[in-house]
Design a protein around this motif. Structure first.
Motif, PDB file in Angstrom:
ATOM      1  N   SER A  35     -10.149   3.257 -10.731  1.00 16.38           N
ATOM      2  CA  SER A  35     -11.455   2.715 -10.353  1.00 16.38           C
ATOM      3  C   SER A  35     -12.543   3.198 -11.313  1.00 16.38           C
ATOM      4  CB  SER A  35     -11.800   3.131  -8.926  1.00 16.38           C
ATOM      5  OG  SER A  35     -10.867   2.596  -8.002  1.00 16.38           O
ATOM      6  N   LEU A  36     -12.467   4.483 -11.692  1.00 14.25           N
ATOM      7  CA  LEU A  36     -13.440   5.019 -12.644  1.00 14.25           C
ATOM      8  C   LEU A  36     -13.288   4.345 -14.006  1.00 14.25           C
ATOM      9  CD1 LEU A  36     -15.656   7.054 -13.355  1.00 14.25           C
ATOM     10  CD2 LEU A  36     -13.847   8.734 -13.846  1.00 14.25           C
ATOM     11  N   PHE A  37     -12.055   4.135 -14.429  1.00  9.92           N
ATOM     12  CA  PHE A  37     -11.811   3.458 -15.706  1.00  9.92           C
ATOM     13  C   PHE A  37     -12.374   2.033 -15.682  1.00  9.92           C
ATOM     14  CE2 PHE A  37      -9.000   0.564 -18.084  1.00  9.92           C
ATOM     15  CZ  PHE A  37      -9.204   1.027 -19.367  1.00  9.92           C
ATOM     16  N   THR A  38     -12.159   1.324 -14.559  1.00 15.61           N
ATOM     17  CA  THR A  38     -12.674  -0.045 -14.432  1.00 15.61           C
ATOM     18  C   THR A  38     -14.191  -0.056 -14.510  1.00 15.61           C
ATOM     19  OG1 THR A  38     -10.778  -0.652 -13.054  1.00 15.61           O
ATOM     20  CG2 THR A  38     -12.698  -2.093 -12.967  1.00 15.61           C
ATOM     21  N   LEU A  39     -14.825   0.909 -13.821  1.00 16.27           N
ATOM     22  CA  LEU A  39     -16.283   1.003 -13.872  1.00 16.27           C
ATOM     23  C   LEU A  39     -16.776   1.265 -15.293  1.00 16.27           C
ATOM     24  CD1 LEU A  39     -18.995   1.157 -12.336  1.00 16.27           C
ATOM     25  CD2 LEU A  39     -18.569   3.614 -12.051  1.00 16.27           C
ATOM     26  N   MET A  40     -16.107   2.155 -16.002  1.00 16.24           N
ATOM     27  CA  MET A  40     -16.495   2.450 -17.382  1.00 16.24           C
ATOM     28  C   MET A  40     -16.361   1.210 -18.269  1.00 16.24           C
ATOM     29  SD  MET A  40     -14.864   6.250 -17.979  1.00 16.24           S
ATOM     30  CE  MET A  40     -15.410   6.271 -19.685  1.00 16.24           C
ATOM     31  N   MET A  41     -15.300   0.441 -18.069  1.00 18.09           N
ATOM     32  CA  MET A  41     -15.121  -0.769 -18.860  1.00 18.09           C
ATOM     33  C   MET A  41     -16.228  -1.780 -18.581  1.00 18.09           C
ATOM     34  SD  MET A  41     -12.527  -0.440 -20.844  1.00 18.09           S
ATOM     35  CE  MET A  41     -12.160  -2.130 -21.303  1.00 18.09           C
ATOM     36  N   ILE A  42     -16.635  -1.912 -17.305  1.00 20.07           N
ATOM     37  CA  ILE A  42     -17.689  -2.857 -16.953  1.00 20.07           C
ATOM     38  C   ILE A  42     -19.022  -2.428 -17.571  1.00 20.07           C
ATOM     39  CG2 ILE A  42     -19.051  -3.759 -15.034  1.00 20.07           C
ATOM     40  CD1 ILE A  42     -16.517  -3.624 -13.335  1.00 20.07           C
ATOM     41  N   VAL A  43     -19.384  -1.149 -17.403  1.00 25.89           N
ATOM     42  CA  VAL A  43     -20.656  -0.656 -17.930  1.00 25.89           C
ATOM     43  C   VAL A  43     -20.690  -0.728 -19.456  1.00 25.89           C
ATOM     44  CG1 VAL A  43     -22.135   1.372 -18.149  1.00 25.89           C
ATOM     45  CG2 VAL A  43     -21.105   0.814 -15.946  1.00 25.89           C
ATOM     46  N   CYS A  44     -19.628  -0.231 -20.083  1.00 28.91           N
ATOM     47  CA  CYS A  44     -19.591  -0.244 -21.552  1.00 28.91           C
ATOM     48  C   CYS A  44     -19.521  -1.666 -22.093  1.00 28.91           C
ATOM     49  CB  CYS A  44     -18.396   0.571 -22.045  1.00 28.91           C
ATOM     50  SG  CYS A  44     -18.518   2.335 -21.686  1.00 28.91           S
ATOM     51  N   GLY A  45     -18.799  -2.539 -21.369  1.00 27.83           N
ATOM     52  CA  GLY A  45     -18.750  -3.936 -21.793  1.00 27.83           C
ATOM     53  C   GLY A  45     -20.106  -4.602 -21.699  1.00 27.83           C
ATOM     54  N   ALA A  46     -20.875  -4.290 -20.630  1.00 31.23           N
ATOM     55  CA  ALA A  46     -22.212  -4.857 -20.487  1.00 31.23           C
ATOM     56  C   ALA A  46     -23.133  -4.371 -21.606  1.00 31.23           C
ATOM     57  CB  ALA A  46     -22.783  -4.487 -19.117  1.00 31.23           C
ATOM     58  N   VAL A  47     -23.049  -3.072 -21.912  1.00 33.76           N
ATOM     59  CA  VAL A  47     -23.868  -2.521 -23.001  1.00 33.76           C
ATOM     60  C   VAL A  47     -23.496  -3.161 -24.336  1.00 33.76           C
ATOM     61  CG1 VAL A  47     -24.392  -0.431 -24.313  1.00 33.76           C
ATOM     62  CG2 VAL A  47     -24.273  -0.341 -21.817  1.00 33.76           C
ATOM     63  N   TYR A  48     -22.198  -3.320 -24.555  1.00 35.41           N
ATOM     64  CA  TYR A  48     -21.734  -3.949 -25.800  1.00 35.41           C
ATOM     65  C   TYR A  48     -22.263  -5.378 -25.904  1.00 35.41           C
ATOM     66  CZ  TYR A  48     -18.450  -5.700 -29.321  1.00 35.41           C
ATOM     67  OH  TYR A  48     -17.895  -6.261 -30.440  1.00 35.41           O
TER      68      TYR A  48
END
Length: 328
Positions: A35-48
């Protein structure tokens, strides 16, 4: 070209599931980390995505406005853009901090007072595994195969006998180092029956890649039955014969088989050796050919292993292999 891209995509996605993948969680701890990994991917993907849109906007704007005109409010627009970017960064970091805190609390919450207690010691290159018998309090030793009860927490105490190793069962929990002179602890709460694969993930020598272990998740009744069998010694009637005699004489100083004169501690406990899925920490599948090959050429199959090449006559080697097949 298109075929190569499709093949690469399929090959990449094939690593996202199976018996050794953090993207297919089968335990409470792995689920929290997933779940933490998924959250990191969403946040980092949005920033990217925001950065890419900013680059595209800058390129398009530079094509229509070559000069920076402060009188037209360009500075104010630049300031607003910086404020928006800074706000996005602060919000993203805050979300990740909160998500990390929640995941950490979930890992702690999974601990139980009545957990199954297991000690695992890393060796170059195999795993010594000991279970504490809840009835008698004594330790039951096995090797290279970890059994866990479904939906119950197992407290695994980790240590190393030589160099730094790292314990990881991706489907069940995160990784943790095994450091000489120190005992670390990891909690495992599996939620899915079946077989999984663990691996040492800290480079620990030439055979680091051949330091794996199988993990079996059973229902509570099946686990209790398995543990009771592991705690039993071999029946004396099965310890007679040429194979048993040769084994005690040649291998007994390094390996132990409970109920016999083989009481060595340098190598794995072989009391129930043939009940395991693999030989030499995942190097070979458990089979008659695998046993014979390992007896004949351990240094060729796993160079640098602690097991020496033992010169046995063909008849003696065959007798020992036959004997080892009975150790279930």
């Amino acid at each position: 070209m298109r075929t190569a891209i499709v093949f690469l995509a399929v090959a990449t996605l094939a690593g996202c599931a199976g018996i050794q993948s953090p993207l297919s969680p089968a335990g409470d701890q792995a689920a929290a980390l997933h779940s933490l990994f998924t959250l990191m991917m969403i946040v980092c993907g949005a920033v990217y995505l925001i950065v890419l849109l900013g680059i595209v906007w800058s390129v398009l704007r530079s094509g229509t406005q070559r000069r920076f005109d402060s009188a037209s409010g360009g500075e104010r627009r630049l300031d607003r853009g910086l404020y928006v970017a800074a706000s996005a960064i602060v919000i993203g970091l805050t979300v990740l901090i909160v998500g990390s805190f929640i995941a950490d609390r979930a890992l702690v919450a999974a601990r139980e007072d009545d957990a199954v207690i297991v000690r695992i010691t890393g060796h170059q290159w195999w795993w010594r595994i000991e279970y504490r018998d809840p009835a008698s309090g004594r330790w039951i030793e096995t090797a290279n195969e970890l059994h866990l009860p479904l939906a119950r927490t197992t407290r695994v105490q980790l240590a190393s006998a030589d160099v730094i190793h790292s314990f990881w069962v991706p489907n069940v929990a995160g990784k943790i180092d095994m450091i000489p002179g120190r005992r670390n602890v990891v909690h495992l709460t599996p939620r899915r029956l079946g077989w999984f694969r663990g691996q040492c993930t800290e480079f620990c020598g030439a055979q680091h890649a051949h330091m794996a272990f199988d993990v079996k998740v059973d229902g509570q009744a099946a686990f209790d039955s398995w543990l009771a069998r592991q705690g039993s010694a071999r029946a004396p009637r099965r310890q007679s014969g040429r194979g048993a005699s040769v084994f005690v004489q040649v291998c007994g100083s390094c390996h132990r088989v409970r109920g016999t004169e083989a009481r060595g501690r340098a190598g794995p406990d072989l009391t129930h050796f043939a009940s395991r899925r693999s030989i030499a920490a995942g190097t070979l599948p458990m089979s008659r050919g695998g046993i014979q090959g390992w007896l004949a050429q351990p240094q060729a199959l796993k160079p640098g292993t602690s097991m020496p090449t033992v010169p046995l006559e063909p008849a003696d080697a065959d007798a020992v292999a036959t004997y080892l097949e009975t150790l279930r």
